[in-house]
Scaffold this active site. Structure first.
Site, PDB file in Angstrom:
ATOM      1  CB  ALA A 131      -7.230   8.314   6.950  1.00 31.38           C
ATOM      2  CE1 TYR A 161      -6.639   4.721  17.047  1.00 33.56           C
ATOM      3  CE2 TYR A 161      -7.104   4.896  13.823  1.00 33.56           C
ATOM      4  CZ  TYR A 161      -6.330   5.212  15.044  1.00 33.56           C
ATOM      5  OH  TYR A 161      -5.390   6.374  15.388  1.00 33.56           O
ATOM      6  CG  ASN A 190      -1.269   5.409   6.355  1.00 33.33           C
ATOM      7  OD1 ASN A 190      -1.593   4.196   7.817  1.00 33.33           O
ATOM      8  ND2 ASN A 190      -2.269   5.565   5.331  1.00 33.33           N
ATOM      9  CD  GLN A 232      -2.949  -4.072   1.268  1.00 30.34           C
ATOM     10  OE1 GLN A 232      -2.681  -5.065   0.115  1.00 30.34           O
ATOM     11  NE2 GLN A 232      -2.768  -5.152   2.227  1.00 30.34           N
TER      12      GLN A 232
HETATM   13  P1  NAD Z   1       1.459   6.270  19.595  1.00 31.06           P
HETATM   14  O1  NAD Z   1       1.758   4.953  19.508  1.00 31.06           O
HETATM   15  O2  NAD Z   1       3.275   6.244  19.223  1.00 31.06           O
HETATM   16  O3  NAD Z   1       1.752   7.522  20.453  1.00 31.06           O
HETATM   17  C1  NAD Z   1       0.768   7.280  21.519  1.00 31.06           C
HETATM   18  C2  NAD Z   1       1.409   7.332  22.679  1.00 31.06           C
HETATM   19  O4  NAD Z   1       0.381   7.435  23.279  1.00 31.06           O
HETATM   20  C3  NAD Z   1       1.733   6.125  22.801  1.00 31.06           C
HETATM   21  O5  NAD Z   1       3.359   6.476  23.577  1.00 31.06           O
HETATM   22  C4  NAD Z   1       0.663   6.007  24.692  1.00 31.06           C
HETATM   23  O6  NAD Z   1       1.633   5.183  25.392  1.00 31.06           O
HETATM   24  C5  NAD Z   1       0.206   6.993  25.161  1.00 31.06           C
HETATM   25  N1  NAD Z   1      -0.717   6.337  25.512  1.00 31.06           N
HETATM   26  C6  NAD Z   1      -1.695   5.479  25.576  1.00 31.06           C
HETATM   27  N2  NAD Z   1      -2.745   5.305  26.601  1.00 31.06           N
HETATM   28  C7  NAD Z   1      -2.581   6.044  27.471  1.00 31.06           C
HETATM   29  C8  NAD Z   1      -2.586   6.710  28.446  1.00 31.06           C
HETATM   30  N3  NAD Z   1      -3.638   5.925  28.728  1.00 31.06           N
HETATM   31  N4  NAD Z   1      -2.346   7.905  29.228  1.00 31.06           N
HETATM   32  C9  NAD Z   1      -0.813   8.333  28.179  1.00 31.06           C
HETATM   33  N5  NAD Z   1      -0.678   8.200  27.419  1.00 31.06           N
HETATM   34  C10 NAD Z   1      -1.031   7.328  26.651  1.00 31.06           C
HETATM   35  O7  NAD Z   1       1.498   6.952  17.893  1.00 31.06           O
HETATM   36  P2  NAD Z   1       1.286   7.789  17.139  1.00 31.06           P
HETATM   37  O8  NAD Z   1       1.534   6.926  15.850  1.00 31.06           O
HETATM   38  O9  NAD Z   1       2.794   8.579  17.224  1.00 31.06           O
HETATM   39  O10 NAD Z   1       0.354   8.258  17.456  1.00 31.06           O
HETATM   40  C11 NAD Z   1      -0.040   9.378  18.128  1.00 31.06           C
HETATM   41  C12 NAD Z   1      -1.855   9.996  17.482  1.00 31.06           C
HETATM   42  O11 NAD Z   1      -1.821   9.855  15.950  1.00 31.06           O
HETATM   43  C13 NAD Z   1      -2.728   9.195  18.180  1.00 31.06           C
HETATM   44  O12 NAD Z   1      -4.007   9.696  18.106  1.00 31.06           O
HETATM   45  C14 NAD Z   1      -2.504   8.528  16.758  1.00 31.06           C
HETATM   46  O13 NAD Z   1      -4.207   7.363  17.094  1.00 31.06           O
HETATM   47  C15 NAD Z   1      -2.891   9.294  15.479  1.00 31.06           C
HETATM   48  N6  NAD Z   1      -3.198   9.171  14.423  1.00 31.06           N
HETATM   49  C16 NAD Z   1      -1.833   8.117  14.262  1.00 31.06           C
HETATM   50  C17 NAD Z   1      -1.002   7.820  12.952  1.00 31.06           C
HETATM   51  C18 NAD Z   1      -0.062   6.861  12.604  1.00 31.06           C
HETATM   52  O14 NAD Z   1       0.309   6.572  11.066  1.00 31.06           O
HETATM   53  N7  NAD Z   1       0.817   6.791  12.959  1.00 31.06           N
HETATM   54  C19 NAD Z   1      -2.385   8.293  11.930  1.00 31.06           C
HETATM   55  C20 NAD Z   1      -3.853   8.482  12.221  1.00 31.06           C
HETATM   56  C21 NAD Z   1      -3.728   8.995  13.093  1.00 31.06           C
END
Ligand code: NAD
Length: 348
Positions: A131, A161, A190, A232
């Site tokens: 989002a 981001y 989220n 918020q």
């Molecule tokens: P997270 O940080 O728990 O998981 C992301 C994982 O990616 C981590 O374990 C990290 O070690 C790994 N990572 C980072 N760089 C890397 C690399 N170079 N090579 C291999 N692995 C790598 O985050 P999450 O909450 O599980 O999010 C997962 C995806 O969802 C992400 O793309 C995030 O941007 C997206 N997202 C999450 C949310 C949320 O609320 N959690 C919201 C919007 C988007």
């Protein structure tokens, strides 16, 4: 909700599924989800060393590789029929407002992963957008109009981001348009639930506030600091809705290369979220507001008209129910840590 209209996956149970970012929260849950669906060949990849993964699912091939390098992406995607890219350097507002370069550098991951997936002959590729890709000008009022998919353009995404997500979305769209790779793009709003980060600086509001309530109870100091004035507003999606939504979006032919919201439309203020957690924890705390702390946009909600129309489904776990499970899990982790046991999701 009634039966959904998503196309059934044509994936065989022994086709290779590659999940990037699987040492983290959402991709870890997705790995478990596919394992429970009976898929026998799952390759989970993350740059973190294995002991730091939040979940390790039995029977899954786990690789520790940094996917910002082309050769590692090639190794990760070898033989893949489907690739799910959820790897990103990210965290809650405290992280993404402070570390914009790290967030932008995640573009390397998607750039190399989608090319590697294409070259490996993968049939489908999933990208986890956010989002934060939406125009921030539309998010200045806590009484927000929910964001619909067309609100990403004209673009004024979250610096760092959000722009990385927008660019990576465009890669997914052009790999479909020019090369015929079936891509799926979900804009998560989220996500929360058990097995997510709850301490260390990358945690998001539901986990951070749960931890603060647990700490207050444990210390006997019945107060809590809330970032911003707490007015918020946000919506929060429970992790099980997220994994189910990823599966449905990935396998719907009407959604190829089409960004779609994957989020709850139950809007709450951060102050209301604190009240929900206090109720679960059976405690009342004195509230302090840190007006200098990162607070993100004033308001953000998911407009689910499109997902309900295409899939006849939308994330629907009530926040109170999901938070009860999340709070219980963090409470267990907190107790484990106090007892000296390892708790990877809290030990960054
Ligand atoms: P997270 O940080 O728990 O998981 C992301 C994982 O990616 C981590 O374990 C990290 O070690 C790994 N990572 C980072 N760089 C890397 C690399 N170079 N090579 C291999 N692995 C790598 O985050 P999450 O909450 O599980 O999010 C997962 C995806 O969802 C992400 O793309 C995030 O941007 C997206 N997202 C999450 C949310 C949320 O609320 N959690 C919201 C919007 C988007």
């Amino acid at each position: 909700m009634s039966e959904n209209k998503t196309a059934k996956s044509t994936l065989s149970k022994d086709d290779l599924i590659v999940i990037a970012g699987a040492g983290g929260f959402i991709a870890g849950a997705l790995t478990r989800y596919f394992g429970e669906q009976g898929f026998t060949r799952i390759r989970a990849v993350d740059k973190k060393p294995l002991p730091e993964w939040y979940q390790r699912v039995p029977g899954v091939e786990n690789l520790s590789l940094d996917l910002s390098y082309r050769d590692n992406c090639k190794r990760a995607c070898e033989g893949a029929v489907e690739v799910y890219n959820l790897a990103a350097d990210m965290g809650g507002m405290g992280f993404i407002e402070r570390f914009r370069i790290e967030c932008l550098r995640s573009i390397l991951i998607n750039t190399h992963m989608i090319e590697a997936a294409y070259r490996a002959g993968a049939e489908r590729y999933f990208f986890s957008s956010s989002a934060c890709a939406y125009n921030t000008e539309l998010q200045k009022d806590p009484n927000v109009r929910a964001l619909k998919e067309s609100d990403a353009y004209p673009a004024m995404a979250e610096r760092g981001y959000g722009w990385e997500k927008l660019m990576s979305e465009m890669f997914c769209q052009e790999y479909w348009a020019e090369r015929g790779l079936k891509t799926a793009i979900a804009r998560f709003h989220n996500v929360y639930g058990p097995h997510g980060t709850w301490d260390g600086g990358r945690e998001k509001a539901p986990a951070a506030l749960s931890r603060k309530v647990i700490e207050a109870k444990d210390s006997g100091q019945y107060e809590i600091t809330i970032w911003g004035d707490g007015n918020q507003t946000r919506s929060f999606m429970y992790i099980d809705d997220c994994t189910q939504g990823i599966d449905m979006i990935m396998h719907c032919d009407d959604l190829i290369a089409t960004p779609i919201n994957l989020g709850s439309s139950e809007l709450v203020s951060i102050n209301e979220l604190v009240s929900i957690i206090e109720e679960i924890a059976r405690v009342r705390l004195e509230r302090k507001h840190d007006l200098d702390a990162p607070r993100g946009v004033a308001g953000r909600n998911s407009d689910n008209t499109f997902i309900e129309q295409v899939l006849n489904w939308g994330p629907d776990t009530p926040l109170r129910d999901g938070m009860a499970k999340t709070y219980a899990w963090i409470e267990g982790q907190y107790a484990d840590r106090k007892a000296g046991k390892p708790t990877p999701a809290g030990d960054h």
